[in-house]
Design a protein around this motif. Sequence first.
Motif, PDB file in Angstrom:
ATOM      1  N   SER A 156     -27.936 -61.711  -6.710  1.00  0.00           N
ATOM      2  CA  SER A 156     -28.455 -62.030  -5.541  1.00  0.00           C
ATOM      3  C   SER A 156     -29.288 -61.081  -4.963  1.00  0.00           C
ATOM      4  O   SER A 156     -30.315 -61.551  -4.231  1.00  0.00           O
ATOM      5  N   THR A 211     -24.610 -59.890   4.947  1.00  0.00           N
ATOM      6  CA  THR A 211     -24.308 -60.921   5.820  1.00  0.00           C
ATOM      7  C   THR A 211     -25.370 -62.018   5.519  1.00  0.00           C
ATOM      8  O   THR A 211     -25.316 -62.896   6.114  1.00  0.00           O
ATOM      9  N   ASP A 212     -26.454 -61.796   4.932  1.00  0.00           N
ATOM     10  CA  ASP A 212     -27.484 -62.656   4.633  1.00  0.00           C
ATOM     11  C   ASP A 212     -27.293 -63.693   3.237  1.00  0.00           C
ATOM     12  O   ASP A 212     -27.726 -64.520   3.096  1.00  0.00           O
ATOM     13  N   SER A 229     -25.733 -66.514   1.845  1.00  0.00           N
ATOM     14  CA  SER A 229     -25.314 -67.789   2.361  1.00  0.00           C
ATOM     15  C   SER A 229     -24.503 -68.672   1.116  1.00  0.00           C
ATOM     16  O   SER A 229     -24.472 -68.025   0.123  1.00  0.00           O
ATOM     17  N   SER A 230     -23.848 -69.625   1.740  1.00  0.00           N
ATOM     18  CA  SER A 230     -23.004 -70.465   0.601  1.00  0.00           C
ATOM     19  C   SER A 230     -24.052 -71.243  -0.229  1.00  0.00           C
ATOM     20  O   SER A 230     -23.751 -71.243  -1.256  1.00  0.00           O
ATOM     21  N   ASP A 231     -25.377 -71.265   0.010  1.00  0.00           N
ATOM     22  CA  ASP A 231     -26.247 -71.641  -1.136  1.00  0.00           C
ATOM     23  C   ASP A 231     -26.502 -70.783  -2.104  1.00  0.00           C
ATOM     24  O   ASP A 231     -26.657 -71.167  -3.108  1.00  0.00           O
ATOM     25  N   ASN A 232     -26.556 -69.432  -1.558  1.00  0.00           N
ATOM     26  CA  ASN A 232     -26.666 -68.499  -2.813  1.00  0.00           C
ATOM     27  C   ASN A 232     -25.232 -68.546  -3.519  1.00  0.00           C
ATOM     28  O   ASN A 232     -25.713 -68.441  -4.921  1.00  0.00           O
TER      29      ASN A 232
END
Length: 79
Positions: free
Chosen positions: A42, A55-56, A58-61
Amino acid sequence: MKKIKLNKLINEWNSHNLNLRNLSVNSTKAYLLDIREFLHYSFKDTEGLVKSDLTDISSDNIRTWILSLKNRSIKASSI
């Protein structure tokens, strides 16, 4: 905020699991391998980060990382 190295952040998290959550050594080793791989995936181009950078994520990550594992022919049971 002061930026810290990714490995230092991962080691802090591992220490938290061992000392405060009382997880077994085997569990923490397994979690450590997974979280290290995911965070390096990531934040691969990041020199340092602050904890709030997490916190950045996301579920897409997470989905993209899982897809990358599948593309490496890792079994679903291991993922």
